[in-house]
Scaffold this motif. Structure first.
Motif, short mmCIF file in Angstrom:
data_model
loop_
_atom_site.label_atom_id
_atom_site.label_comp_id
_atom_site.label_asym_id
_atom_site.label_seq_id
_atom_site.Cartn_x
_atom_site.Cartn_y
_atom_site.Cartn_z
N SER A 191 -5.15 -13.13 -1.84
CA SER A 191 -5.36 -11.79 -1.31
C SER A 191 -6.74 -11.25 -1.68
O SER A 191 -7.36 -10.53 -0.92
N GLN A 223 -9.68 3.34 2.22
CA GLN A 223 -8.69 3.78 1.24
C GLN A 223 -7.30 3.79 1.86
O GLN A 223 -6.32 3.46 1.23
N GLN A 235 -3.84 -3.59 9.24
CA GLN A 235 -3.58 -4.55 8.17
C GLN A 235 -3.82 -5.97 8.67
O GLN A 235 -3.39 -6.33 9.76
N SER A 283 -1.77 -3.56 1.22
CA SER A 283 -2.70 -2.72 0.47
C SER A 283 -4.08 -2.76 1.10
O SER A 283 -4.54 -3.82 1.53
N SER A 321 -9.51 -4.25 -1.84
CA SER A 321 -10.45 -3.73 -2.84
C SER A 321 -10.52 -4.72 -3.99
O SER A 321 -9.50 -5.12 -4.54
N MET A 343 -9.49 -2.85 -7.69
CA MET A 343 -8.13 -2.43 -8.07
C MET A 343 -7.38 -3.63 -8.66
O MET A 343 -7.69 -4.77 -8.38
N GLU A 384 -1.93 -5.26 -5.81
CA GLU A 384 -1.95 -5.28 -4.36
C GLU A 384 -0.56 -5.63 -3.85
O GLU A 384 0.21 -6.31 -4.53
N LEU A 385 -0.28 -5.16 -2.65
CA LEU A 385 1.02 -5.36 -2.03
C LEU A 385 0.85 -6.22 -0.78
O LEU A 385 -0.01 -5.96 0.06
N HIS A 424 8.35 -8.72 0.02
CA HIS A 424 7.10 -8.12 -0.45
C HIS A 424 6.73 -8.74 -1.79
O HIS A 424 7.62 -9.04 -2.60
N VAL A 457 4.13 -8.02 -5.06
CA VAL A 457 3.14 -7.21 -5.75
C VAL A 457 2.44 -8.16 -6.73
O VAL A 457 3.09 -8.85 -7.51
N CYS A 465 -0.41 -8.32 -9.73
CA CYS A 465 -1.14 -7.47 -10.70
C CYS A 465 -2.12 -8.33 -11.45
O CYS A 465 -1.73 -9.25 -12.17
#
Length: 185
Positions: free
Chosen positions: A64, A76, A83, A99, A102, A105, A108-109, A179, A181, A183
């Protein structure tokens, strides 16, 4: 070829150049032929999900993150129709970057969609130890961490740190939507 695919090809070429690697070195590290790597970097073909996974592992980047780097001036707010969707029709896999992209950050999702019978294997994580959460929205997902198998159904959520091999399988007659996530530390 879309603008994002062209920028992705350019980014793949720059990553190899930044490391001072030849195509032969990258081919040895990824198991992707030198000729295929050259076509990918020139934008003459798009990488498959498996190829992107191997390249991300070699470069130490989450997939990602690599795709986000191909974005220009990331917004943002990212509306559904904006997407980025990555499709590997041969594997029956679709990946949606939910998400806004970026590199600054930490989380992300991502949404994944697998057709019945789809089977995706990754030999190694792009970055060892990334915290991940997989939340199944519809269907059944069999997810393997090394030799440990988890059967996840709609509503189930698995939290882990990824260090080794992983595998996503849609074992049912219906597709699975989930989904993830991710990190970063």
């Amino acid at each position: 070829m879309s603008a994002v695919e062209i920028r992705l090809a350019q980014r793949l070429a720059s990553l190899r150049s930044e490391r001072g690697w030849s195509l032969d070195v990258l081919a040895e590290q990824t198991g992707i032929s030198r000729a295929t790597l050259a076509r990918l970097e020139r934008g003459q073909s798009s990488p498959t999900t498996v190829q992107l996974g191997r390249l991300c592992t070699a470069y130490g980047l989450p997939m990602s993150h690599l795709i986000a780097e191909a974005e220009v001036e990331p917004p943002q707010l990212l509306r559904h129709d904006q997407q980025q969707v990555w499709v590997d029709a041969a594997l029956g896999f679709e990946r949606r970057m939910i998400s806004p992209p970026s590199s600054g950050m930490k989380a992300e999702l991502i949404e994944g969609y697998l057709q019945p019978g789809a089977d995706i294997r990754y030999d190694a994580p792009p970055v060892a130890g990334l915290e991940q959460h997989i939340w199944v929205r519809e269907g059944v997902l069999e997810y393997s961490l090394d030799d440990q198998l988890f059967r996840l159904q709609a509503g189930d959520c698995l939290r882990f740190r990824l260090y080794g091999r992983s595998r996503f399988v849609c074992p049912a007659a219906q597709p699975v939507r989930y989904h993830i996530v991710i990190c970063r530390p």
